[in-house]
Design an enzyme around this catalytic site. Structure first.
Site, PDB file in Angstrom:
ATOM      1  N   GLY A   1       0.810  -1.292   0.063  1.00  0.00           N
ATOM      2  CA  GLY A   1      -0.051   0.211  -0.117  1.00  0.00           C
ATOM      3  C   GLY A   1       0.751   1.088   0.006  1.00  0.00           C
ATOM      4  O   GLY A   1       0.531   2.101   0.727  1.00  0.00           O
ATOM      5  N   ALA A   2       1.824   1.366  -1.006  1.00  0.00           N
ATOM      6  CA  ALA A   2       2.819   2.112  -0.638  1.00  0.00           C
ATOM      7  C   ALA A   2       2.291   3.572  -1.202  1.00  0.00           C
ATOM      8  O   ALA A   2       2.827   4.710  -1.029  1.00  0.00           O
ATOM      9  CB  ALA A   2       4.052   1.908  -1.369  1.00  0.00           C
TER      10      ALA A   2
ATOM     11  N   ARG B   1      -1.464  -2.090  -4.902  1.00  0.00           N
ATOM     12  CA  ARG B   1      -2.473  -2.755  -5.880  1.00  0.00           C
ATOM     13  C   ARG B   1      -1.751  -3.396  -7.141  1.00  0.00           C
ATOM     14  O   ARG B   1      -1.027  -2.730  -7.572  1.00  0.00           O
ATOM     15  CB  ARG B   1      -3.902  -2.043  -5.727  1.00  0.00           C
ATOM     16  CG  ARG B   1      -3.843  -1.030  -6.715  1.00  0.00           C
ATOM     17  CD  ARG B   1      -5.001  -0.206  -6.592  1.00  0.00           C
ATOM     18  NE  ARG B   1      -5.085   1.019  -7.248  1.00  0.00           N
ATOM     19  CZ  ARG B   1      -4.527   2.196  -6.781  1.00  0.00           C
ATOM     20  NH1 ARG B   1      -3.844   2.377  -5.804  1.00  0.00           N
ATOM     21  NH2 ARG B   1      -4.436   3.283  -7.615  1.00  0.00           N
TER      22      ARG B   1
ATOM     23  N   THR C   1      -7.596  -4.176   8.932  1.00  0.00           N
ATOM     24  CA  THR C   1      -8.836  -4.603   9.766  1.00  0.00           C
ATOM     25  C   THR C   1     -10.016  -4.931   8.943  1.00  0.00           C
ATOM     26  O   THR C   1     -10.049  -4.818   7.784  1.00  0.00           O
ATOM     27  CB  THR C   1      -9.127  -3.229  10.543  1.00  0.00           C
ATOM     28  OG1 THR C   1      -9.621  -2.084   9.931  1.00  0.00           O
ATOM     29  CG2 THR C   1      -8.109  -2.804  11.607  1.00  0.00           C
TER      30      THR C   1
ATOM     31  N   ASN D   1      -4.293  -2.566  16.112  1.00  0.00           N
ATOM     32  CA  ASN D   1      -3.681  -1.332  16.526  1.00  0.00           C
ATOM     33  C   ASN D   1      -2.147  -1.336  16.836  1.00  0.00           C
ATOM     34  O   ASN D   1      -2.127  -2.210  17.750  1.00  0.00           O
ATOM     35  CB  ASN D   1      -4.591  -0.503  17.516  1.00  0.00           C
ATOM     36  CG  ASN D   1      -4.275   0.850  17.535  1.00  0.00           C
ATOM     37  OD1 ASN D   1      -3.276   1.244  17.938  1.00  0.00           O
ATOM     38  ND2 ASN D   1      -5.239   1.796  17.420  1.00  0.00           N
TER      39      ASN D   1
ATOM     40  N   HIS E   1     -13.505   7.775  13.357  1.00  0.00           N
ATOM     41  CA  HIS E   1     -12.489   7.778  12.402  1.00  0.00           C
ATOM     42  C   HIS E   1     -12.593   8.804  11.079  1.00  0.00           C
ATOM     43  O   HIS E   1     -13.980   9.066  11.196  1.00  0.00           O
ATOM     44  CB  HIS E   1     -12.116   6.321  11.762  1.00  0.00           C
ATOM     45  CG  HIS E   1     -11.345   5.584  12.816  1.00  0.00           C
ATOM     46  ND1 HIS E   1     -11.936   4.912  13.739  1.00  0.00           N
ATOM     47  CD2 HIS E   1      -9.913   5.315  12.890  1.00  0.00           C
ATOM     48  CE1 HIS E   1     -11.110   4.204  14.680  1.00  0.00           C
ATOM     49  NE2 HIS E   1      -9.857   4.534  13.754  1.00  0.00           N
TER      50      HIS E   1
ATOM     51  N   LYS F   1     -12.687   5.695   6.099  1.00  0.00           N
ATOM     52  CA  LYS F   1     -12.809   4.248   6.770  1.00  0.00           C
ATOM     53  C   LYS F   1     -13.856   3.447   6.409  1.00  0.00           C
ATOM     54  O   LYS F   1     -15.147   4.088   6.433  1.00  0.00           O
ATOM     55  CB  LYS F   1     -12.429   4.415   8.278  1.00  0.00           C
ATOM     56  CG  LYS F   1     -12.241   3.144   8.839  1.00  0.00           C
ATOM     57  CD  LYS F   1     -11.944   3.195  10.267  1.00  0.00           C
ATOM     58  CE  LYS F   1     -11.423   1.963  10.992  1.00  0.00           C
ATOM     59  NZ  LYS F   1     -10.464   1.204  10.226  1.00  0.00           N
TER      60      LYS F   1
END
Length: 273
Positions: A18-19, A45, A100, A124, A156, A160
């Protein structure tokens, strides 16, 4: 076979999934500033391999696994599960997973992969949140479920996609375990309309999604005549990146197994259940 964590005189080679995202960017910044590690690969991706970050070209997950001692993945449940399968099939590298919203089936696949490689998985990676979990467990154990209701609040940013957050569920799990019950049996995760009175021993979840909130978590223990609130506020995504990098350094030297941040911080012995 997994690359050696002590190749290049102890420098640990880390790859970042996920850079192109916010957490990937924070992770790269943290790694650049940390001694004893180097960024060996960046990837995102499928279809992004022709892109660059600075002067570095993005790799594929398989190519990253070839040159790294540890991969850090805070992307999606599907990507994290696929990466675990890839690494387990070749016997390495180790993994740090911060995604998550994983399903039971995906958690099962990651646990299976941990039979062949070392994996740290946590909802977390903040030191403060993991300390908060311990305090929540102590309070839930000490305060009778018949008299003290527990509600987990979390907020959040609007981007998200899963709710409640992984951290909120971790806090709920800590409270449930302390009371000797399964969270799935006592959780109240949605209220709307005529819901009736709150059941005894229920652990409720309340969720907000708005703006650019990085992460706010509070656990409220409420009796008829007093309220105890334990809370944590995240002010910078860098705190999660720093925790993940420390986890990566730790897990690079561990045998196969499934671990969490309580293991990394030395609060428990052995692997996470």
């Amino acid at each position: 076979m997994s690359p050696s964590p002590t190749s290049r005189i102890g420098v640990i080679r880390i790859g970042v999934a996920g850079a192109l995202g916010r957490m990937g960017h924070a992770m790269a910044q943290t790694l650049t500033a940390r001694e004893g590690v180097e960024i060996a690969a960046l990837f995102d991706r499928p279809g992004t391999e022709d892109q660059t970050i600075g002067e570095r070209s993005l790799a594929t997950p398989a190519a990253a696994a070839e040159v790294c001692d540890v991969l850090i993945d805070f992307t999606t449940p599907e990507a994290s599960t696929a990466l675990a399968r890839t690494c387990a099939a070749r016997g390495g590298p180790a993994l740090v997973i911060g995604s998550t919203g994983l399903s039971d089936a995906q958690l099962g696949e990651i646990a299976k992969a941990a039979g062949r490689i070392a994996i740290v998985r946590s909802g977390n990676f903040s030191l403060g949140v993991n300390l908060l979990m311990g305090l929540v467990a102590q309070a839930a154990r000490a305060l009778r479920a018949e008299e003290w209701d527990i509600e987990v609040f979390e907020a959040h940013h609007r981007r998200k996609v899963d709710a409640p957050s992984g951290t909120a569920l971790m806090l709920g799990e800590a409270a449930a375990r302390a009371r000797g019950v399964r969270l799935a049996e006592v959780a109240e995760r949605g209220r709307d309309g005529l819901t009736g009175p709150r059941g005894p021993g229920a652990i409720g979840f309340s969720v907000m999604r708005a703006g650019g909130v990085i992460g706010e978590h509070s656990v409220v223990l409420a009796a008829e005549d007093e309220i105890l609130t334990l809370s944590h506020s995240a002010r910078d995504r860098g705190l999660f990146a720093r925790g993940a990098v420390e986890a990566a350094i730790w897990v690079a030297r561990q045998p196969p197994g499934l671990y969490d941040m309580m293991d990394v911080l030395g609060f428990t012995e052995g692997g996470a259940a």
